[in-house]
Design a protein around this motif. Structure first.
Motif, PDB file in Angstrom:
ATOM      1  N   GLU A 221      -9.210 -40.450  77.605  1.00 61.97           N
ATOM      2  CA  GLU A 221      -8.065 -39.619  77.217  1.00 61.97           C
ATOM      3  C   GLU A 221      -6.985 -40.493  76.571  1.00 61.97           C
ATOM      4  OE1 GLU A 221      -7.994 -36.381  77.515  1.00 61.97           O
ATOM      5  OE2 GLU A 221      -9.907 -36.235  78.615  1.00 61.97           O
ATOM      6  N   PRO A 222      -6.164 -39.889  75.705  1.00 61.59           N
ATOM      7  CA  PRO A 222      -5.045 -40.646  75.117  1.00 61.59           C
ATOM      8  C   PRO A 222      -3.955 -40.865  76.160  1.00 61.59           C
ATOM      9  CG  PRO A 222      -4.912 -38.354  74.456  1.00 61.59           C
ATOM     10  CD  PRO A 222      -6.204 -38.489  75.212  1.00 61.59           C
ATOM     11  N   VAL A 223      -3.018 -41.757  75.857  1.00 67.94           N
ATOM     12  CA  VAL A 223      -1.850 -41.935  76.707  1.00 67.94           C
ATOM     13  C   VAL A 223      -0.632 -41.474  75.908  1.00 67.94           C
ATOM     14  CG1 VAL A 223      -1.504 -44.342  75.981  1.00 67.94           C
ATOM     15  CG2 VAL A 223      -0.495 -43.548  78.110  1.00 67.94           C
ATOM     16  N   VAL A 224       0.237 -40.734  76.585  1.00 67.08           N
ATOM     17  CA  VAL A 224       1.447 -40.225  75.945  1.00 67.08           C
ATOM     18  C   VAL A 224       2.650 -40.832  76.655  1.00 67.08           C
ATOM     19  CG1 VAL A 224       2.821 -38.209  75.369  1.00 67.08           C
ATOM     20  CG2 VAL A 224       0.311 -38.078  75.292  1.00 67.08           C
TER      21      VAL A 224
ATOM     22  N   ARG B  41       8.037 -38.503  71.872  1.00 67.70           N
ATOM     23  CA  ARG B  41       6.755 -38.681  72.559  1.00 67.70           C
ATOM     24  C   ARG B  41       5.853 -39.510  71.653  1.00 67.70           C
ATOM     25  NH1 ARG B  41       5.481 -34.672  76.413  1.00 67.70           N
ATOM     26  NH2 ARG B  41       3.328 -34.481  75.642  1.00 67.70           N
ATOM     27  N   TRP B  42       5.321 -40.561  72.218  1.00 65.46           N
ATOM     28  CA  TRP B  42       4.456 -41.458  71.452  1.00 65.46           C
ATOM     29  C   TRP B  42       3.045 -41.394  72.031  1.00 65.46           C
ATOM     30  CZ3 TRP B  42       7.114 -43.040  67.354  1.00 65.46           C
ATOM     31  CH2 TRP B  42       8.520 -43.097  67.471  1.00 65.46           C
ATOM     32  N   ARG B  43       2.080 -41.129  71.150  1.00 63.16           N
ATOM     33  CA  ARG B  43       0.699 -40.904  71.604  1.00 63.16           C
ATOM     34  C   ARG B  43      -0.219 -42.011  71.064  1.00 63.16           C
ATOM     35  NH1 ARG B  43      -3.899 -38.361  69.610  1.00 63.16           N
ATOM     36  NH2 ARG B  43      -5.128 -37.156  71.124  1.00 63.16           N
ATOM     37  N   VAL B  44      -0.912 -42.668  72.009  1.00 63.57           N
ATOM     38  CA  VAL B  44      -1.933 -43.659  71.621  1.00 63.57           C
ATOM     39  C   VAL B  44      -3.293 -43.017  71.897  1.00 63.57           C
ATOM     40  CG1 VAL B  44      -2.849 -45.992  71.969  1.00 63.57           C
ATOM     41  CG2 VAL B  44      -0.388 -45.559  72.265  1.00 63.57           C
ATOM     42  N   PRO B  45      -4.089 -42.752  70.860  1.00 59.56           N
ATOM     43  CA  PRO B  45      -5.352 -42.037  71.053  1.00 59.56           C
ATOM     44  C   PRO B  45      -6.367 -42.851  71.867  1.00 59.56           C
ATOM     45  CG  PRO B  45      -5.161 -42.844  68.802  1.00 59.56           C
ATOM     46  CD  PRO B  45      -3.845 -43.086  69.447  1.00 59.56           C
ATOM     47  N   ALA B  46      -7.355 -42.154  72.420  1.00 63.55           N
ATOM     48  CA  ALA B  46      -8.364 -42.777  73.286  1.00 63.55           C
ATOM     49  C   ALA B  46      -9.140 -43.864  72.552  1.00 63.55           C
ATOM     50  CB  ALA B  46      -9.315 -41.704  73.825  1.00 63.55           C
ATOM     51  N   TYR B  47      -9.492 -43.621  71.254  1.00 65.70           N
ATOM     52  CA  TYR B  47     -10.289 -44.622  70.533  1.00 65.70           C
ATOM     53  C   TYR B  47      -9.528 -45.934  70.374  1.00 65.70           C
ATOM     54  CZ  TYR B  47      -7.636 -43.801  66.196  1.00 65.70           C
ATOM     55  OH  TYR B  47      -6.639 -43.722  65.264  1.00 65.70           O
ATOM     56  N   GLU B  48      -8.177 -45.822  70.206  1.00 67.84           N
ATOM     57  CA  GLU B  48      -7.371 -47.037  70.060  1.00 67.84           C
ATOM     58  C   GLU B  48      -7.275 -47.778  71.396  1.00 67.84           C
ATOM     59  OE1 GLU B  48      -3.048 -48.470  68.241  1.00 67.84           O
ATOM     60  OE2 GLU B  48      -3.741 -46.398  67.956  1.00 67.84           O
ATOM     61  N   LEU B  49      -7.170 -47.015  72.483  1.00 70.38           N
ATOM     62  CA  LEU B  49      -7.182 -47.630  73.815  1.00 70.38           C
ATOM     63  C   LEU B  49      -8.509 -48.342  74.065  1.00 70.38           C
ATOM     64  CD1 LEU B  49      -5.534 -44.795  75.979  1.00 70.38           C
ATOM     65  CD2 LEU B  49      -4.461 -46.932  75.229  1.00 70.38           C
ATOM     66  N   GLN B  50      -9.598 -47.704  73.634  1.00 70.90           N
ATOM     67  CA  GLN B  50     -10.919 -48.317  73.801  1.00 70.90           C
ATOM     68  C   GLN B  50     -11.023 -49.627  73.023  1.00 70.90           C
ATOM     69  OE1 GLN B  50     -13.672 -45.280  72.606  1.00 70.90           O
ATOM     70  NE2 GLN B  50     -13.130 -43.905  74.293  1.00 70.90           N
ATOM     71  N   ASP B  51     -10.454 -49.657  71.826  1.00 69.73           N
ATOM     72  CA  ASP B  51     -10.462 -50.892  71.030  1.00 69.73           C
ATOM     73  C   ASP B  51      -9.702 -52.007  71.746  1.00 69.73           C
ATOM     74  OD1 ASP B  51     -11.947 -49.697  69.055  1.00 69.73           O
ATOM     75  OD2 ASP B  51     -10.229 -49.261  67.741  1.00 69.73           O
ATOM     76  N   ILE B  52      -8.586 -51.642  72.369  1.00 73.60           N
ATOM     77  CA  ILE B  52      -7.793 -52.632  73.106  1.00 73.60           C
ATOM     78  C   ILE B  52      -8.601 -53.196  74.272  1.00 73.60           C
ATOM     79  CG2 ILE B  52      -5.757 -52.949  74.586  1.00 73.60           C
ATOM     80  CD1 ILE B  52      -4.325 -50.858  72.822  1.00 73.60           C
ATOM     81  N   VAL B  53      -9.263 -52.318  75.017  1.00 71.56           N
ATOM     82  CA  VAL B  53     -10.063 -52.750  76.172  1.00 71.56           C
ATOM     83  C   VAL B  53     -11.220 -53.636  75.713  1.00 71.56           C
ATOM     84  CG1 VAL B  53     -11.584 -51.958  78.029  1.00 71.56           C
ATOM     85  CG2 VAL B  53      -9.413 -50.780  77.599  1.00 71.56           C
ATOM     86  N   ARG B  54     -11.916 -53.225  74.639  1.00 65.59           N
ATOM     87  CA  ARG B  54     -13.043 -54.030  74.139  1.00 65.59           C
ATOM     88  C   ARG B  54     -12.568 -55.413  73.690  1.00 65.59           C
ATOM     89  NH1 ARG B  54     -14.367 -49.216  71.241  1.00 65.59           N
ATOM     90  NH2 ARG B  54     -16.041 -48.047  72.285  1.00 65.59           N
ATOM     91  N   GLU B  55     -11.409 -55.460  73.045  1.00 67.86           N
ATOM     92  CA  GLU B  55     -10.893 -56.735  72.564  1.00 67.86           C
ATOM     93  C   GLU B  55     -10.583 -57.673  73.724  1.00 67.86           C
ATOM     94  OE1 GLU B  55      -7.965 -59.717  71.402  1.00 67.86           O
ATOM     95  OE2 GLU B  55      -7.432 -57.935  72.569  1.00 67.86           O
TER      96      GLU B  55
END
Length: 680
Positions: free
Chosen positions: A305-308, A315-329
């Motif tokens: 899920e995204p984080v808001v 309201r600032w929204r970071v989408p799930a795919y971007e969060l996944q990229d951060i975790v993978r990195e």
């Protein structure tokens, strides 16, 4: 009748008296220091006062320890970087530097470059030395001297009688330094540089422990500022051993070196249980590091899920795919689990700040920190990269068969998994009956989460008995430093004992270490080491036997007895000689022998307890004999020592250790037949 003024011994005694006076003056100068005007605050005052106190202790004059033990007369003045002076400069070599009121040296530290020829010079390579003089002492009194004219081709090379006497001198109490008797091959190891790791394979009596301790003393002399910042550590196999060696470094003026066992290093939990040999071998296998790593990182899950993040009216929204990229990195960077977890909220906050900047805002670091602490961000971090307690992680692995199977698949087979699973799972970390091997696993997990502090130099003694996981635990303590590894493959008495030094050094993380071998025996008499070496083909095929260089063959006897009374008689006979006596026996026989000694009115000590002039007998279980030495040893029932171990090879190695603890004499007593490997 008065002694002539020009008598050499009288002159040397005068120099000794003057040196002691100079040392006393140096100590008094330090004691008289007034620090009231040079300390800005109480913290600085405490630090400086502690440093002064340590300096005063280092300048102590030990009445029974020779202040100097040798003299060098140079043919020419040494290089300006070492010392200044005219031709024929003379230096007295001792345990520490002593200077007179004008600052001129009266005793040169044995570690100084100008002292090196005392250990290395020979007829073939005099190293610009005209005369090397050795001194003999009785207590603290100078009683003899012996000269070698290294530059005189007419004088034949000969063995130093004083050197032999010092090597063979009876000992009572803890281990002493060998600074007066260091041999050229030992000195080469002692003076090797700080940057490299050295592994010393040495049989009984080759002085490997002393070499390791003197190497620490040398490194502290040559690199004091660096090691003062990074620290040094000596690791021994048990408390008895550490107590035995603890006076060596202080006698050399080094008071800041910490000593510990591997168990001390990994003391994250209280040890309440023991492992069967099979389980201990698996837990000590390096493959467990992979199992632990997989189990730890299984807690990381990809965000779905995204984080808001709400900031004021925005309201600032970071989408799930971007969060996944951060975790993978973060996973790809291969940094510690805990460090990555701490970085994750900052990475998410940075993604929010990028959006803020695109919308025309100008956020600073304070805004990023505030976003990182936002409850929505915290919730994501908790769900995606949860905190993990290392002890709880190991507890789950050893208690949950499915969890272990999931992360040991392809690493440990089913039998190995069954061997390490607890039959009765513990309910909590505190109630668990942790074993020594479990504590090492917890230490590995702790390091996966948070980096272990690295020291500047570590000495690891009796290293042959460590498991791969224990090597990893020690290696973590010197990742940015170096190590001195000491051991003897023939004395490995654990089921997981080291098979080769190359393999051990790889687990330690020091694959590039230099491996040195000491084969000249200075401690064990010829007849004793020759007898013990009968076991080598059975316990360490291919290992070079120790060759004793001692002129005194020592006392050696094999005596068939009818019971414990005869063993007590053998102890009485050994106690008639000067020095210490060790009665070594299979652990199971110790209570019976203790009762017999008490009934006979012979006082005795346990391993690690300091012998005195009145109590010179130590009753030693074979399992604790390693690393200890006694002038005379009575070895009770060799076959019982072998039978006390889980397998014959380990038993024979334990016997090899017990046979080689004697410095002057060994009496082997037996009622049962001797092991066939000794009689063949």
């Amino acid at each position: 009748m008065s002694t002539p003024v020009d008598d050499p011994l009288s002159r040397e005694r005068s120099h000794l008296a003057a040196s002691r006076s100079a040392l006393r003056a140096m100590r008094e100068d330090v004691e008289a220091l007034d620090i009231s005007d040079v300390t800005a605050n109480w913290v600085n005052a405490e630090v400086l006062a502690h440093q002064i106190d340590e300096r005063i202790k280092a300048l102590a004059d030990l009445s029974d320890t020779p202040l100097f033990f040798g003299r060098l007369d140079y043919l020419h003045a040494p290089g300006a970087e070492e010392a200044e002076g005219a031709e024929g400069e003379r230096f007295y070599i001792g345990r520490r530097h002593v200077h007179d009121a004008d600052g001129d040296p009266m005793v040169i530290d044995w570690r100084a470059p100008v002292s090196q020829p005392f250990y290395r010079a020979s007829k073939k390579d005099p190293m610009d030395i005209a005369l090397r003089r050795r001194f003999g002492y009785t207590g603290g009194d100078l009683t003899a001297y012996e000269d070698e004219h290294l530059s005189d081709p007419a004088e034949a090379a000969q063995t130093s009688k004083l050197l032999q006497q010092e090597i063979e001198r009876p000992r009572v109490g803890p281990m002493r330094d060998i600074v007066a008797t260091i041999q050229p091959e030992q000195d080469e190891i002692v003076r090797s540089g700080l940057s490299g790791t050295v592994c010393v394979q040495g049989g009984p009596g080759t002085g490997k422990t002393a070499v390791g301790l003197h190497r620490v003393a040398y490194l502290l002399y040559a690199h004091r500022e660096r090691l003062a910042r990074t620290g040094t550590l000596v690791i021994g196999p048990n408390r008895s051993f550490l107590h035995y060696i603890e006076q060596v470094l202080p006698a050399l003026g080094e008071l800041t070196v910490r000593q510990a066992t591997v168990e001390d290093l990994v003391a994250h939990v209280e040890i309440k249980g023991t492992d069967e040999a099979t389980a201990a071998v698996v837990k000590g296998d390096a493959r467990m590091a992979r199992v632990l790593r997989g189990a730890l990182y299984s807690h990381v899950t990809m965000p779905a899920e995204p984080v808001v993040v709400v900031r004021g009216s925005r309201r600032w929204r970071v989408p799930a795919y971007e969060l996944q990229d951060i975790v993978r990195e973060l996973l790809d960077r291969d940094i510690r689990y805990g460090a990555a977890r701490e970085a994750l909220p900052q990475r998410i906050a940075h993604a929010v700040l990028v959006q803020m900047e695109r919308s025309g805002e100008a956020p600073d670091d304070r805004v990023q920190d505030a976003v990182a602490r936002n409850s929505a961000v915290k919730a994501v971090v908790k769900a995606v990269w949860p905190a993990v307690d290392p002890a709880k992680l190991v507890l789950r692995l050893l208690s949950d068969a499915d969890f272990l199977a999931e992360h040991a698949k392809g690493i440990l087979d089913e039998d190995e998994q069954k061997a390490i699973l607890w039959a009765k799972p513990a309910r909590s970390v505190k109630s668990a009956k942790w074993s020594a091997a479990d504590a090492v696993l917890i230490d590995e997990a702790t390091d996966l989460i948070q980096r272990t502090h690295s020291l500047g130099h570590v000495v690891l003694d009796e290293a042959q008995d460590l498991s791969p996981m224990q090597y990893r635990a020690v290696g973590r303590r010197c990742t940015t430093g170096s190590a001195t590894v000491l051991g003897d493959l023939a004395q490995g008495t654990t089921p997981w004992a080291t098979r080769s030094w190359q393999e051990a050094l790889a687990h330690l993380g020091k694959q590039d270490a230099v491996i040195e071998e000491l084969t000249a025996g200075f401690r064990v008499p010829t007849d004793v080491i020759t007898y013990a070496s009968r076991l080598l083909p059975h316990i360490a095929p291919g290992l070079t036997p120790v060759v004793s260089i001692r002129e005194n063959p020592g006392h050696f006897e094999i005596r068939e007895v009818s019971g414990t009374a005869d063993v007590v008689t053998a102890c009485r006979e050994s106690l008639r000689h000067e020095g210490s006596t060790g009665l070594i026996a299979a652990d199971a026989r110790v209570p019976e022998l203790a009762e017999a000694l008490t009934a006979a009115g012979i006082p005795y000590l346990g391993p690690g307890e300091e012998t005195t002039r009145d109590t010179r007998l130590t009753l030693v279980p074979a399992s604790l004999a390693k690393g200890l030495e006694y002038d005379y040893v009575v070895l009770d029932e060799p076959q019982a020592v072998v039978d006390g171990e889980p397998d014959e090879r380990t038993g024979l190695r334990r016997l090899y250790v017990a046979l080689t603890r004697a410095v002057s004499g060994l009496t082997v007593t037996h009622a049962a037949p001797l092991p066939p490997q000794l009689t063949a």
